[in-house]
Each structure stands twice: as C-alpha cells, then as structure tokens.
Design an enzyme around this catalytic site. Structure first.
Site, PDB file in Angstrom:
ATOM      1  N   HIS A  52      31.038  -2.639  26.664  1.00 53.03           N
ATOM      2  CA  HIS A  52      31.866  -3.233  25.906  1.00 53.03           C
ATOM      3  C   HIS A  52      32.079  -2.719  24.542  1.00 53.03           C
ATOM      4  O   HIS A  52      31.447  -1.531  24.419  1.00 53.03           O
ATOM      5  CB  HIS A  52      31.307  -4.697  25.787  1.00 53.03           C
ATOM      6  CG  HIS A  52      31.200  -5.650  26.931  1.00 53.03           C
ATOM      7  ND1 HIS A  52      30.592  -6.626  27.011  1.00 53.03           N
ATOM      8  CD2 HIS A  52      31.676  -5.224  28.092  1.00 53.03           C
ATOM      9  CE1 HIS A  52      31.011  -7.527  28.147  1.00 53.03           C
ATOM     10  NE2 HIS A  52      31.502  -6.385  28.873  1.00 53.03           N
ATOM     11  N   GLU A  54      31.151  -3.022  21.628  1.00 53.01           N
ATOM     12  CA  GLU A  54      30.182  -2.978  20.712  1.00 53.01           C
ATOM     13  C   GLU A  54      29.037  -1.791  21.236  1.00 53.01           C
ATOM     14  O   GLU A  54      28.549  -0.871  20.358  1.00 53.01           O
ATOM     15  CB  GLU A  54      29.253  -4.250  20.801  1.00 53.01           C
ATOM     16  CG  GLU A  54      29.953  -5.319  20.264  1.00 53.01           C
ATOM     17  CD  GLU A  54      30.490  -6.243  21.112  1.00 53.01           C
ATOM     18  OE1 GLU A  54      30.445  -7.345  21.024  1.00 53.01           O
ATOM     19  OE2 GLU A  54      31.109  -5.532  22.301  1.00 53.01           O
ATOM     20  N   CYS A  77      28.916 -10.768  23.467  1.00 56.79           N
ATOM     21  CA  CYS A  77      28.550 -11.618  24.304  1.00 56.79           C
ATOM     22  C   CYS A  77      26.867 -11.683  24.365  1.00 56.79           C
ATOM     23  O   CYS A  77      26.046 -10.735  23.959  1.00 56.79           O
ATOM     24  CB  CYS A  77      28.893 -10.925  25.777  1.00 56.79           C
ATOM     25  SG  CYS A  77      28.289  -9.464  26.096  1.00 56.79           S
ATOM     26  N   SER A 170      74.827  -7.879  37.060  1.00 60.83           N
ATOM     27  CA  SER A 170      74.339  -8.174  35.880  1.00 60.83           C
ATOM     28  C   SER A 170      73.349  -7.055  35.413  1.00 60.83           C
ATOM     29  O   SER A 170      72.753  -7.026  34.411  1.00 60.83           O
ATOM     30  CB  SER A 170      73.287  -9.365  36.160  1.00 60.83           C
ATOM     31  OG  SER A 170      72.312  -9.080  37.043  1.00 60.83           O
ATOM     32  N   THR A 198      66.007 -13.338  43.072  1.00 64.07           N
ATOM     33  CA  THR A 198      65.855 -12.219  42.266  1.00 64.07           C
ATOM     34  C   THR A 198      65.882 -10.995  43.141  1.00 64.07           C
ATOM     35  O   THR A 198      66.353 -10.056  43.467  1.00 64.07           O
ATOM     36  CB  THR A 198      64.752 -12.105  41.083  1.00 64.07           C
ATOM     37  OG1 THR A 198      65.281 -13.196  40.171  1.00 64.07           O
ATOM     38  CG2 THR A 198      65.074 -10.768  40.548  1.00 64.07           C
ATOM     39  N   ASP A 202      68.404  -8.501  43.591  1.00 63.87           N
ATOM     40  CA  ASP A 202      68.280  -7.175  42.805  1.00 63.87           C
ATOM     41  C   ASP A 202      67.451  -6.272  43.638  1.00 63.87           C
ATOM     42  O   ASP A 202      67.077  -5.210  43.284  1.00 63.87           O
ATOM     43  CB  ASP A 202      67.749  -7.463  41.525  1.00 63.87           C
ATOM     44  CG  ASP A 202      68.914  -8.049  40.702  1.00 63.87           C
ATOM     45  OD1 ASP A 202      70.175  -8.250  41.077  1.00 63.87           O
ATOM     46  OD2 ASP A 202      68.504  -8.778  39.784  1.00 63.87           O
ATOM     47  N   GLU A 260      59.596 -12.855  35.083  1.00 68.65           N
ATOM     48  CA  GLU A 260      60.942 -11.968  35.056  1.00 68.65           C
ATOM     49  C   GLU A 260      61.983 -12.557  35.770  1.00 68.65           C
ATOM     50  O   GLU A 260      63.032 -12.016  36.006  1.00 68.65           O
ATOM     51  CB  GLU A 260      60.809 -10.504  35.255  1.00 68.65           C
ATOM     52  CG  GLU A 260      60.026  -9.733  34.141  1.00 68.65           C
ATOM     53  CD  GLU A 260      60.037  -7.983  34.406  1.00 68.65           C
ATOM     54  OE1 GLU A 260      61.374  -7.833  34.657  1.00 68.65           O
ATOM     55  OE2 GLU A 260      59.234  -7.437  34.450  1.00 68.65           O
ATOM     56  N   GLY A 262      65.147 -15.018  37.552  1.00 67.82           N
ATOM     57  CA  GLY A 262      66.484 -15.387  37.155  1.00 67.82           C
ATOM     58  C   GLY A 262      66.449 -16.630  36.451  1.00 67.82           C
ATOM     59  O   GLY A 262      65.418 -16.977  36.226  1.00 67.82           O
TER      60      GLY A 262
END
Length: 329
Positions: A52, A54, A77, A170, A198, A202, A260, A262
């Site tokens: 971590h 620290e 933690c 598009s 989508t 695409d 992401e 349509g």
C-alpha cells in the site's frame, strides 16, 4: 494549515499515478516528511498484492520515518488482507503525526485505523484537502458505500447534439485528441459497457490504444449470444435490470464503469438515474436538421420542469473539439 494542504497535494499527485491499476483496492498516495532535513518520501498503492502507499513510502523513508509527519489521502488500513495493516507499520516506524485526507468507508476500516493510531499516541488530523481527495477516490468511495461501480457515460456529438446521420453512419465525429482521451477514460475504468446494437453496427474492440494501461473488462448488454467473430469477444454478456447489472459488476470488483453504448443504452442509464458523471465530446460540426440521430433514444422530458439539470464540472479543448464534464446538481 497551509503546509499541510501543500503536502497533502503531493500525496494526491502521487496517488494519481496509480489510477487504473489498483482495483479493487483504492489508489492512495502517501508523503512522509522527516522531522529533520531528510527528503520527502512519496509512495503510491501498488497493484493488488503489492505494498500500500504507506508501506511504499516507509520503505523509501527508512530511519527518517521516526518522528515524521505522514500525509495519506485515505485512512490507513487496520486489517490484514493480502498485506499487513498499514497502521501497525506506521506505529512500528515511530511516526509522530498522521494527516489523513478522508476516512475509509470500507467496513473493515471505517475509523478503526485512525483509532488505533491515536491509541498508540500518534497525533492524527483528518479532513485536509477532503474535497479533492473525495473527487479523486469517488469511484472507490461509491463502491464501498453502495456495492455498485461509479458510472461514467461517454457521449460524442456535433454541436447540434447529433451522433449519427440518418443512414446510421457515425464514426469519427470527433478528432484524434478526443478519441485519445476516450482511451484514457478506458484505462482509468475497470469495465466498459456497450449494447448489442453497438456491437452489430460498429463491431468495436473496446481495447486500449494510444495510451498506456490495461484493457478493461468488456461488458455487452444482450439477450442473444454475440456473433462468433465479434471483436469485443471475449466479453461478459449480461441482460436484465440495469441496477442488477451494476450490482453484479460491483460484486466482481468493478469500481468504475465506462458506458460507451449507443443512444438506447445511454438513454436507459440516463432515465434510470444511474449515471454519476457525463463526459460529452462536442465536435465543431452541424448536421443541420432534425432527421439525424440524437444522443438518447426513447422518451425524454415531457415538460421543461422535467428536464435534467446538472452542473458543469469542467470544460476542456481537445484539438478542435470540446470536452464537457457534467455531474448531478
């Protein structure tokens, strides 16, 4: 204190370098300031199983940690997971003071790290640069409080709010700088989600290109199996209530989800009130009519009183395009 804020910002800056590689753990930064003339030691959370923030900073500080002040963006933690408790390492190193950005809402920590430090005689202050840290760790904080990922909805349109021509074409509404920024968003996210429409229209790969980072988990909302040769495969195929989908992804350790899809998927997430942040890329282009496709499919607000209103968080120019970031008011 002014010095405390400046040094906490050092921790925030180093934390940003760990974004996108620590999930399901938070991306935390730590700055250790020796009592004498030693250099500031900076550490950021390593990928799961690694130190971590620290611990990374303590290793750099060495003997200079004794009597030092520690600036850490998130409460240290106090439990043993893949690594030992950070509070014990801080106490053993003999630090004098710990300045914490925000408390950790994780039930395994949630104030116990601060309490253990105080019980050991370490001076603790909480809340320095609270708002900045909360913004940086927003996906982690939401996940620990609700079990669901932070949802970012990515949209791209012309200035008159259109995403595709009437014939469905598009691609490449925005320029290369905006597209590169989308890849950066993917690299910050644990998963990216689209709808089956989508994929059919695409055939996106949804991988990371142009920037460094790991590919996110690819998620497709579909009731039918994906085409065998779809570029998005292998992908997690889900269906059903969107809230249930988010619960499922949260259980899988997804802290940040980039949507992401349509206009149908975008509209469904928007109307369900499930979007935490909207990223809209606006291209300096006009379709100039009402027959091109809009950002959202489906019914919208019926009266002006029902219009969704948020706040603009940031506006940036990316090449010829504008990037507008919105959040709920």
């Amino acid at each position: 204190m002014a010095d405390d804020e400046a040094l906490m910002r050092e921790a925030i800056a180093i934390a940003a370098t760990a974004r996108g590689r620590t999930s399901p753990n938070p991306w935390v930064g730590c700055a250790i300031v020796p009592d004498g003339d030693g250099p500031i030691a900076l550490g950021a959370t390593e990928p799961p199983g690694g130190p971590h923030a620290e611990i990374a900073a303590l290793e750099l500080a060495g003997d200079d940690a004794k009597g030092s002040t520690v600036y850490v963006t998130l409460e240290p933690c106090s439990h043993t997971g893949r690594t030992g408790p950070c509070v014990q390492a801080l106490i053993a190193a003999g630090v004098r003071r710990v300045v914490v950005g925000i408390e950790d809402p994780d039930p395994q920590v949630s104030g116990t790290g601060i309490a253990r430090l105080q019980d050991a005689g370490v001076e603790v202050e909480v809340g320095t640069c609270h708002d900045d840290v909360a913004e940086q760790l927003a996906p982690y904080l939401k996940h620990r409080r609700t079990g669901r990922p932070w949802v970012t909805l990515k949209l791209a349109a012309t200035v008159d709010g259109r995403t595709a021509a009437p014939d469905g074409t598009s691609q490449w509404i925005t320029g290369p700088e905006a597209r590169m920024d989308v890849h950066r968003l993917r690299s910050d996210s644990d998963a990216v989600l689209v709808g089956a429409g989508t994929v059919r229209a695409d055939d996106p790969a949804l991988t990371i290109r142009h920037v460094a980072g790991r590919d996110p988990l690819r998620v497709v909302l579909t009731r039918q199996p994906l085409p065998p040769r779809a570029k998005v495969k292998p992908a997690l195929e889900l269906s059903g209530d969107l809230g249930d989908v988010l619960d499922d992804l949260g259980r899988r350790g997804v802290l940040q989800l980039l949507v992401e899809g349509g206009p149908t998927v975008a509209g469904d997430f928007h109307r369900a009130g499930l979007v935490d942040r909207y990223i809209v890329y606006l291209a300096p282009a006009l379709f100039g009519g009402d027959d091109a496709r809009g950002l959202f499919a489906g019914a919208g607000a019926q009266t002006i009183d029902d219009v969704w209103r948020g706040r603009i968080v940031a506006v940036d120019q990316l090449g010829a395009d504008l990037r507008v970031e919105l959040a709920a008011a």
